[in-house]
Design a protein around this motif. Structure first.
Motif, mmCIF file in Angstrom:
data_model
loop_
_atom_site.group_PDB
_atom_site.id
_atom_site.type_symbol
_atom_site.label_atom_id
_atom_site.label_comp_id
_atom_site.label_asym_id
_atom_site.label_seq_id
_atom_site.Cartn_x
_atom_site.Cartn_y
_atom_site.Cartn_z
ATOM 1 N N ILE A 26 -41.633 -27.929 -11.992
ATOM 2 C CA ILE A 26 -42.197 -26.606 -11.728
ATOM 3 C C ILE A 26 -41.656 -26.040 -10.415
ATOM 4 O O ILE A 26 -41.315 -24.859 -10.314
ATOM 5 C CB ILE A 26 -43.732 -26.674 -11.691
ATOM 6 C CG1 ILE A 26 -44.270 -26.939 -13.105
ATOM 7 C CG2 ILE A 26 -44.328 -25.373 -11.146
ATOM 8 C CD1 ILE A 26 -45.761 -27.187 -13.148
ATOM 9 N N GLY A 27 -41.582 -26.908 -9.398
ATOM 10 C CA GLY A 27 -41.072 -26.455 -8.110
ATOM 11 C C GLY A 27 -39.638 -25.970 -8.197
ATOM 12 O O GLY A 27 -39.288 -24.890 -7.698
ATOM 13 N N ILE A 28 -38.779 -26.749 -8.870
ATOM 14 C CA ILE A 28 -37.375 -26.361 -9.004
ATOM 15 C C ILE A 28 -37.236 -25.136 -9.899
ATOM 16 O O ILE A 28 -36.481 -24.198 -9.602
ATOM 17 C CB ILE A 28 -36.554 -27.541 -9.562
ATOM 18 C CG1 ILE A 28 -36.556 -28.710 -8.556
ATOM 19 C CG2 ILE A 28 -35.132 -27.116 -9.884
ATOM 20 C CD1 ILE A 28 -35.897 -29.964 -9.066
ATOM 21 N N GLY A 29 -38.001 -25.132 -11.006
ATOM 22 C CA GLY A 29 -37.944 -23.992 -11.918
ATOM 23 C C GLY A 29 -38.396 -22.712 -11.259
ATOM 24 O O GLY A 29 -37.798 -21.640 -11.455
ATOM 25 N N THR A 30 -39.451 -22.816 -10.466
ATOM 26 C CA THR A 30 -39.945 -21.639 -9.745
ATOM 27 C C THR A 30 -38.932 -21.163 -8.714
ATOM 28 O O THR A 30 -38.706 -19.959 -8.535
ATOM 29 C CB THR A 30 -41.281 -21.965 -9.060
ATOM 30 O OG1 THR A 30 -42.234 -22.366 -10.047
ATOM 31 C CG2 THR A 30 -41.819 -20.760 -8.307
ATOM 32 N N LEU A 31 -38.303 -22.123 -8.047
ATOM 33 C CA LEU A 31 -37.277 -21.790 -7.052
ATOM 34 C C LEU A 31 -36.160 -20.952 -7.667
ATOM 35 O O LEU A 31 -35.775 -19.906 -7.141
ATOM 36 C CB LEU A 31 -36.708 -23.078 -6.459
ATOM 37 C CG LEU A 31 -35.439 -22.946 -5.605
ATOM 38 C CD1 LEU A 31 -35.732 -22.163 -4.337
ATOM 39 C CD2 LEU A 31 -34.867 -24.316 -5.276
ATOM 40 N N PHE A 32 -35.660 -21.384 -8.821
ATOM 41 C CA PHE A 32 -34.501 -20.727 -9.434
ATOM 42 C C PHE A 32 -34.863 -19.513 -10.270
ATOM 43 O O PHE A 32 -33.960 -18.835 -10.786
ATOM 44 C CB PHE A 32 -33.715 -21.727 -10.278
ATOM 45 C CG PHE A 32 -33.004 -22.769 -9.464
ATOM 46 C CD1 PHE A 32 -32.258 -22.402 -8.356
ATOM 47 C CD2 PHE A 32 -33.078 -24.114 -9.791
ATOM 48 C CE1 PHE A 32 -31.602 -23.349 -7.590
ATOM 49 C CE2 PHE A 32 -32.430 -25.071 -9.036
ATOM 50 C CZ PHE A 32 -31.685 -24.690 -7.927
ATOM 51 N N THR A 33 -36.150 -19.218 -10.422
ATOM 52 C CA THR A 33 -36.539 -18.005 -11.157
ATOM 53 C C THR A 33 -37.230 -16.993 -10.251
ATOM 54 O O THR A 33 -37.832 -16.038 -10.731
ATOM 55 C CB THR A 33 -37.486 -18.366 -12.327
ATOM 56 O OG1 THR A 33 -38.628 -19.086 -11.825
ATOM 57 C CG2 THR A 33 -36.776 -19.208 -13.373
ATOM 58 N N THR A 34 -37.141 -17.189 -8.934
ATOM 59 C CA THR A 34 -37.769 -16.279 -7.969
ATOM 60 C C THR A 34 -36.715 -15.353 -7.372
ATOM 61 O O THR A 34 -35.797 -15.799 -6.675
ATOM 62 C CB THR A 34 -38.472 -17.077 -6.861
ATOM 63 O OG1 THR A 34 -39.435 -17.953 -7.443
ATOM 64 C CG2 THR A 34 -39.178 -16.133 -5.884
ATOM 65 N N GLU A 35 -36.850 -14.078 -7.636
ATOM 66 C CA GLU A 35 -35.852 -13.100 -7.180
ATOM 67 C C GLU A 35 -35.759 -13.029 -5.664
ATOM 68 O O GLU A 35 -34.677 -12.786 -5.114
ATOM 69 C CB GLU A 35 -36.180 -11.715 -7.733
ATOM 70 C CG GLU A 35 -35.800 -11.516 -9.190
ATOM 71 C CD GLU A 35 -35.920 -10.071 -9.614
ATOM 72 O OE1 GLU A 35 -34.948 -9.303 -9.435
ATOM 73 O OE2 GLU A 35 -36.993 -9.707 -10.128
ATOM 74 N N THR A 36 -36.882 -13.211 -4.962
ATOM 75 C CA THR A 36 -36.865 -13.129 -3.502
ATOM 76 C C THR A 36 -36.004 -14.226 -2.890
ATOM 77 O O THR A 36 -35.578 -14.114 -1.739
ATOM 78 C CB THR A 36 -38.297 -13.237 -2.949
ATOM 79 O OG1 THR A 36 -38.917 -14.430 -3.447
ATOM 80 C CG2 THR A 36 -39.129 -12.038 -3.360
ATOM 81 N N ILE A 37 -35.765 -15.289 -3.652
ATOM 82 C CA ILE A 37 -34.950 -16.395 -3.155
ATOM 83 C C ILE A 37 -33.525 -16.320 -3.716
ATOM 84 O O ILE A 37 -32.543 -16.430 -2.982
ATOM 85 C CB ILE A 37 -35.590 -17.747 -3.518
ATOM 86 C CG1 ILE A 37 -36.966 -17.874 -2.861
ATOM 87 C CG2 ILE A 37 -34.686 -18.909 -3.101
ATOM 88 C CD1 ILE A 37 -37.724 -19.111 -3.271
ATOM 89 N N MET A 38 -33.423 -16.110 -5.029
ATOM 90 C CA MET A 38 -32.123 -16.165 -5.702
ATOM 91 C C MET A 38 -31.459 -14.793 -5.842
ATOM 92 O O MET A 38 -30.314 -14.706 -6.273
ATOM 93 C CB MET A 38 -32.285 -16.787 -7.092
ATOM 94 C CG MET A 38 -32.892 -18.184 -7.101
ATOM 95 S SD MET A 38 -31.938 -19.380 -6.132
ATOM 96 C CE MET A 38 -30.373 -19.361 -6.997
ATOM 97 N N GLY A 39 -32.190 -13.732 -5.509
ATOM 98 C CA GLY A 39 -31.611 -12.402 -5.628
ATOM 99 C C GLY A 39 -31.519 -11.939 -7.075
ATOM 100 O O GLY A 39 -32.273 -12.385 -7.940
ATOM 101 N N SER A 40 -30.556 -11.084 -7.351
ATOM 102 C CA SER A 40 -30.420 -10.507 -8.693
ATOM 103 C C SER A 40 -30.079 -11.553 -9.749
ATOM 104 O O SER A 40 -30.263 -11.328 -10.946
ATOM 105 C CB SER A 40 -29.335 -9.427 -8.676
ATOM 106 O OG SER A 40 -28.087 -9.980 -8.275
ATOM 107 N N LEU A 41 -29.588 -12.708 -9.310
ATOM 108 C CA LEU A 41 -29.278 -13.782 -10.252
ATOM 109 C C LEU A 41 -30.515 -14.183 -11.055
ATOM 110 O O LEU A 41 -30.412 -14.577 -12.217
ATOM 111 C CB LEU A 41 -28.726 -14.997 -9.489
ATOM 112 C CG LEU A 41 -28.213 -16.184 -10.327
ATOM 113 C CD1 LEU A 41 -27.023 -15.754 -11.182
ATOM 114 C CD2 LEU A 41 -27.841 -17.341 -9.412
#
Length: 518
Positions: A26-41
């Motif tokens: 959940i932590g990793i999934g949330t990290l990579f699906t959060t726009e504030t962190i990953m941007g437009s990706l």
């Protein structure tokens, strides 16, 4: 009674073992699906988001189905026979109970003070279990029903029926008895649980209002109960049930991660109740201080060997959050140090809370990084820098306090023994003397069995994450703590007829070998 409580605590921990991996996903999934962190990706329309969202939703499985998980998990550790069949019986009767309860409330909800027409969730006290609208009894309801089914299973599974009724024996007979037992249980739940829910809401308000004192008391008790194997019972309702927040602190924190990552406000101001999941600070900062004190106070001729033994068990505490290997090296030779450890752990967590640092900090560094540091570093790096400063300061405090007490009272901590060596990793020596790996495993289980007085002395056996829990018939036939350390275990905790052999994370395999010898 204490033996039964300990066995329950160990059995309840069986499904909890799944939470660490699920939390990391959940932590990793949330990290990579959060726009504030990953941007437009990580835009919801992107292929990147969609792929990671599949992983994220899979990670939610454990937390979304907690009651079912505990209903199936409890019989694994508590059924005296045919555990797998008891798991099936528990699941079926749990669903039967909720069908009864749902029907009762849909017809007579007003009699019990329940507005069954409300939507599930929120303050309605209602939820969905396997597509059944019912009272939200959370983990406690699941454990209660599972406990009843386990009793019925142990009592009636072997009931002999006339030959012409043979098809109704075994699990079918347990289900038949349980079916009618669940009717009055459902009526009692409809009568009592709404009142308990009101009490839980009041308790939640009290806990939230306790502030730093509440954090200190909670963490102190969590550490202090470890020797009795009861700490799981203390923290599980806070972490995985509705005592503090809906769904438990783990699930609640995960849902809040995007909001927290996007904000630059203090962590405490965003999720103040997450201070209760701070029991891991003593694992990554306290245990190194303890290990340094042990090394510093060890006899000169033993320092080199002690260093080689302390490094792996300290790293296990830091990265995995498993502290029994190091804690049980001094718990029995110097219980005063363990009390001091609990006091310092509570003070460390409270200091972090007062500094505004909260989050999922109950495990080791791997879990903390996944659920806190990596996804939140962008806007909260200053607080995590402060976390490191406070933590290292307490490492120094641990070292000074433990070193002073060890020397002041001449505690026989690792490396200071007069007559015998404490061996954390003596399993390596044991393996050198044995044949195949399988032979080594069986021989290790055999030595444990011999230390517990032989198979005729065994009442029952179960395990938690790191300990083999055995109730014996005659405790005078059993060996002492040094014996278990000498054969490769980390030690043995004794409470009357209840013995807890400290194995480590491979305890499940050891239990299988142990049971095969029985």
């Amino acid at each position: 009674m204490m033996q039964k409580i300990q066995k329950f605590g160990g059995a309840m921990f069986t499904p909890v073992l799944l939470f660490a991996f699920a939390g990391i996903v959940i932590g990793i999934g949330t990290l990579f699906t959060t726009e504030t962190i990953m941007g437009s990706l990580a835009a919801p329309s992107s292929m990147w988001y969609k792929c990671w969202n599949v992983l994220l939703q899979g990670g939610w499985t454990v937390f979304n189905q907690l009651p079912l998980l505990f209903v199936v998990g409890l019989p694994i550790g508590m059924a005296k026979k045919q555990n797998a069949r008891c798991c099936m019986e528990a699941l079926v009767l749990y669903l039967t109970f909720h069908y009864f309860l749902s029907t009762i409330l849909s017809q007579w909800g007003g009699v019990f003070g329940v507005d069954f027409a409300q939507e599930v969730g929120g303050t309605s006290g209602l939820t969905m279990i396997a597509n059944i609208k019912t009272l939200d009894m959370g983990m406690m309801g699941a454990l209660a029903i599972a406990g009843i089914v386990i009793y019925l299973h142990n009592r009636f599974f072997d009931t002999e029926l006339p030959e012409w009724l043979g098809t109704f024996s075994g699990s079918t007979f347990v289900f038949m008895v349980g079916f009618f037992v669940m009717i009055p249980v459902a009526v009692l739940a409809a009568l009592l649980w709404p009142k308990i829910q009101l009490g839980m809401f009041a308790f939640q308000g009290f806990v939230k209002g306790a502030g730093a004192l509440g954090i200190w008391v909670f963490v102190f008790l969590e550490r202090a109960l470890i020797p009795f194997g009861l700490h799981h019972i203390l923290y599980s309702p806070f972490y995985y049930d509705n005592v503090v927040v809906p769904g438990g602190l783990y699930a609640y924190w995960a849902t809040k991660l995007p909001e927290i990552a996007a904000s630059s406000a203090s962590l405490k101001s965003l999720v103040p109740m997450a201070g209760f999941t701070s029991t891991g600070f003593s694992k990554i900062f306290g245990c190194p201080g303890i290990a340094l004190a042990f090394y510093s106070t060890a006899k000169k001729e033993k320092k080199k060997k002690i260093l080689g033994l302390l490094i792996p068990i300290t790293l296990t505490a830091i990265f995995c959050g498993v502290t029994e290997p190091i804690e049980f090296t001094f718990l029995f030779v110097a219980p005063v140090l363990f009390v001091v450890h609990a006091l310092l752990a509570a003070t460390l967590s409270t200091t972090m809370y007062l500094a505004g640092i909260v989050g999922i900090h109950s495990g080791g560094a791997i879990e903390m990084a996944s659920l806190n540091w990596i996804p939140l570093m962008g806007n909260h790096w200053k607080q995590y820098l402060l976390l490191l400063v406070i933590g290292l300061a307490f490492t120094g405090i641990y070292f000074v306090v433990f070193k002073f007490l060890i020397q002041k009272f001449d505690f026989k901590t690792p490396g200071r023994e007069d007559d015998e060596e404490i061996k954390f990793g003596s399993k390596e020596e044991f393996r050198e003397k044995k044949g195949s790996k399988q032979d080594q495993k069986i021989e290790f289980a055999q030595l444990i069995l011999e230390g517990l007085g032989g198979k005729d002395n065994i009442e029952d056996v179960t395990n938690c994450a790191t300990r083999l829990r055995v109730n014996v018939k005659d405790e005078t036939l059993c060996k002492d703590d040094p014996y278990f350390k000498s054969i490769g275990a980390h030690g043995c905790s004794v409470n009357g007829k209840s013995f807890q052999v400290i194995i480590g994370l491979k305890v499940a395999g050891v239990r299988d070998d142990f049971e095969s010898l029985l």
